[in-house]
Scaffold this motif. Structure first.
Motif, PDB file in Angstrom:
ATOM      1  N   PRO A 151      -4.247  12.251   5.536  1.00 38.37           N
ATOM      2  CA  PRO A 151      -3.285  12.260   4.434  1.00 38.37           C
ATOM      3  C   PRO A 151      -3.666  11.246   3.366  1.00 38.37           C
ATOM      4  CG  PRO A 151      -2.151  12.141   6.534  1.00 38.37           C
ATOM      5  CD  PRO A 151      -3.609  11.951   6.805  1.00 38.37           C
ATOM      6  N   PRO A 152      -3.294  11.486   2.101  1.00 41.50           N
ATOM      7  CA  PRO A 152      -3.673  10.602   1.009  1.00 41.50           C
ATOM      8  C   PRO A 152      -3.246   9.144   1.210  1.00 41.50           C
ATOM      9  CG  PRO A 152      -2.719  12.608   0.133  1.00 41.50           C
ATOM     10  CD  PRO A 152      -2.572  12.656   1.623  1.00 41.50           C
ATOM     11  N   GLY A 170      -7.082   5.886   1.707  1.00 43.48           N
ATOM     12  CA  GLY A 170      -7.622   4.717   1.028  1.00 43.48           C
ATOM     13  C   GLY A 170      -8.631   5.123  -0.024  1.00 43.48           C
ATOM     14  N   ASN A 171      -9.864   4.627   0.081  1.00 44.00           N
ATOM     15  CA  ASN A 171     -10.910   4.924  -0.896  1.00 44.00           C
ATOM     16  C   ASN A 171     -11.926   5.922  -0.363  1.00 44.00           C
ATOM     17  OD1 ASN A 171      -9.853   3.225  -2.849  1.00 44.00           O
ATOM     18  ND2 ASN A 171     -10.873   1.438  -1.985  1.00 44.00           N
ATOM     19  N   GLU A 178       0.826  -1.208   0.000  1.00 36.44           N
ATOM     20  CA  GLU A 178       0.000   0.000   0.000  1.00 36.44           C
ATOM     21  C   GLU A 178       0.861   1.260   0.000  1.00 36.44           C
ATOM     22  OE1 GLU A 178      -2.857  -0.242   3.112  1.00 36.44           O
ATOM     23  OE2 GLU A 178      -3.681  -2.120   2.374  1.00 36.44           O
ATOM     24  N   PHE A 179       2.168   1.106   0.075  1.00 39.24           N
ATOM     25  CA  PHE A 179       3.137   2.201   0.018  1.00 39.24           C
ATOM     26  C   PHE A 179       2.813   3.287   1.050  1.00 39.24           C
ATOM     27  CE2 PHE A 179       3.481   0.122  -4.035  1.00 39.24           C
ATOM     28  CZ  PHE A 179       4.851   0.069  -4.226  1.00 39.24           C
ATOM     29  N   THR A 222       4.186  17.455   4.045  1.00 36.89           N
ATOM     30  CA  THR A 222       2.831  17.789   3.606  1.00 36.89           C
ATOM     31  C   THR A 222       1.820  16.892   4.309  1.00 36.89           C
ATOM     32  OG1 THR A 222       3.673  18.489   1.463  1.00 36.89           O
ATOM     33  CG2 THR A 222       1.327  18.001   1.600  1.00 36.89           C
ATOM     34  N   ALA A 223       2.121  15.604   4.426  1.00 34.92           N
ATOM     35  CA  ALA A 223       1.223  14.691   5.133  1.00 34.92           C
ATOM     36  C   ALA A 223       1.082  15.104   6.596  1.00 34.92           C
ATOM     37  CB  ALA A 223       1.727  13.259   5.029  1.00 34.92           C
TER      38      ALA A 223
END
Length: 124
Positions: A95-96, A100-101, A8-9, A84-85
């Motif tokens: 954070p992106p 997830g979705n 999932e990096f 940024t996160a």
């Protein structure tokens, strides 16, 4: 090591292995330098001294500087993403990498079915 198998990096691996990559580049450059010098001496003594004193060190220093600049650029991009996160987390968002979705705020479907872009909060 388990970060290498994170599909999932969510964690960056590059900062932990960048030192090893830089050391490997320096080792390969040293072998390349020795190879250029040996080849130069096999061809001609004058060419060997030219490779030993001018071409070899120049090649090695230029390539090492370019490799270092590229690795530093990569690390700077990763640190920018991490910072940024952290700023998103401090602002109360997700954070992106952790979202997830989840739907992106401002891009939820409109009740009237319109395809208008979300309002820009900076233009008021």
């Amino acid at each position: 090591m388990k970060a290498l198998f994170d599909f999932e990096f969510r964690k960056f691996v590059t900062p932990s292995i960048i030192k090893i990559v830089y050391i490997l580049i320096m080792i390969f450059l040293a072998f390349g330098y020795i190879g250029i010098v040996v080849t130069g001496f096999q061809f001609n003594t004058a060419v060997g001294f030219l490779m030993l004193l001018i071409v070899g060190p120049l090649f090695a220093l230029v390539y090492l500087a370019l490799a270092r600049a590229g690795l530093e650029s990569l690390i700077a991009q990763i640190r920018t993403a991490q910072n940024t996160a952290e700023l998103v987390r401090l602002a109360g968002g997700t954070p992106p990498a952790e979202a997830g979705n989840l739907p992106v705020p401002g891009n939820t479907p409109k009740p009237d079915g319109g395809n208008r872009p979300p309002a820009n909060p900076y233009q008021q």
